[in-house]
Design a protein around this motif. Structure first.
Motif, short mmCIF file in Angstrom:
data_model
loop_
_atom_site.label_atom_id
_atom_site.label_comp_id
_atom_site.label_asym_id
_atom_site.label_seq_id
_atom_site.Cartn_x
_atom_site.Cartn_y
_atom_site.Cartn_z
N ALA A 63 31.87 -9.27 2.43
CA ALA A 63 33.33 -9.11 2.48
C ALA A 63 34.01 -9.81 1.31
N ALA A 64 33.46 -10.93 0.85
CA ALA A 64 34.09 -11.67 -0.26
C ALA A 64 34.07 -10.84 -1.54
N VAL A 66 33.90 -7.54 -1.64
CA VAL A 66 34.83 -6.43 -1.39
C VAL A 66 36.26 -6.89 -1.74
N GLU A 67 36.59 -8.09 -1.30
CA GLU A 67 37.94 -8.63 -1.56
C GLU A 67 38.20 -8.79 -3.05
N GLN A 68 37.18 -9.28 -3.78
CA GLN A 68 37.33 -9.46 -5.23
C GLN A 68 37.56 -8.13 -5.93
N HIS A 71 41.01 -6.55 -5.16
CA HIS A 71 42.07 -7.25 -5.88
C HIS A 71 42.28 -6.66 -7.28
N ILE A 91 37.38 -6.73 9.44
CA ILE A 91 37.10 -7.68 8.34
C ILE A 91 37.24 -6.98 6.99
N LEU A 92 36.64 -5.77 6.88
CA LEU A 92 36.67 -5.05 5.61
C LEU A 92 38.06 -4.52 5.29
N ASN A 94 40.83 -5.98 6.19
CA ASN A 94 41.57 -7.16 5.73
C ASN A 94 41.14 -7.61 4.34
N ALA A 95 39.91 -7.28 3.96
CA ALA A 95 39.42 -7.63 2.62
C ALA A 95 39.92 -6.66 1.56
#
Length: 251
Positions: A63-64, A66-68, A71, A91-92, A94-95
């Protein structure tokens, strides 16, 4: 009439982008964040991120990472790998994912397709189908192409459409990474059978292959990896070529 979509795919293993042939012989293809940024600049219509060993390793998608990536990009972003519950989808989402792709979990628990569609909307659910030939019949494979099932590809696609899937990501394992062209007959039959959009995947090796899949099937998107990652087919040139062939594409 939907405009045809050009979709790069980031296959992720151990945090890096990789690419194989027929789902094996994996090699490194670069940093996923840098590739994602490049594809936005080049005019990709969407981006797909598949954590290709999450299910086999029995863990969740990164997930981290994915978030990067989310962004850094402003195009629709589909994420798959290791998703097995509504909580994973949350979770995904929100990411930064716009859609989730499920394959093995959908086969194990078909009701999950309906649950996700009911909770978030059909447009959020992509069912990935890894199709392989078994005794000359197209069967659904799971666990990153490692395990055959008894499911007929065409019957399975109809079932997940009825359950609420908003889109199918169809990969021919026979064509994957070969650069010999998409599985036209398979894609044509499946896309003609369904009311929902189908993304063709597996086998892109030239601009002509994209032209073929768009002209000879009802696929609304074509996905590729290595030819984009290694600069063999620059997306701006591909789109210009397709536009010149009177294929309705976003420029």
């Amino acid at each position: 009439m939907l405009k045809k979509r050009i979709i790069p795919c980031l296959d992720i293993k151990d945090g890096q982008t990789v690419k194989g042939v027929n789902f094996v012989d994996i090699r490194n293809a670069g940093d996923p964040i840098e590739l994602a940024k490049r594809y936005v600049k080049e005019g990709a219509d969407e981006l797909v991120f598949l954590d290709i060993t999450a299910t086999v390793d029995g863990r969740k998608t990164f997930a981290a990472l994915v978030e990067q990536i989310a962004h850094e990009i402003n195009i629709p972003f589909t994420v798959g790998g290791g998703i097995s519950s509504i909580e994973d989808v949350n979770i995904l989402l929100n990411a930064g994912a716009d859609k989730v792709s499920i394959n093995s979990a959908a086969v194990r628990t078909p009701s999950l397709v309906k649950e996700i569609a009911d909770e978030f909307g059909s447009q959020f659910v992509v069912v990935a189908i890894d199709a392989g030939l078994v005794d000359n019949e197209w069967k659904v494979f799971i666990k990153g192409g490692r395990e055959a099932t008894e499911l007929d590809v065409f019957e399975w696609a109809k079932k997940v459409e009825e359950l609420g899937a908003g889109e199918i990501l169809l990969t021919s394992m026979q064509n994957d990474g070969t650069k010999a062209g998409f599985a036209i007959d398979l894609t044509n039959k499946l896309s003609a059978d369904l009311r929902i959009p189908v993304i063709a995947s597996g086998g892109a090796g030239s601009s002509e292959h994209f032209k073929e899949v768009f002209e000879q099937t009802e696929a609304t998107g074509a996905l590729a990896a290595s030819v984009f990652h290694f600069g063999e087919i620059p997306i701006p040139k591909l789109k210009a070529f397709l536009s010149n062939q009177n294929i309705d594409i976003r420029l």
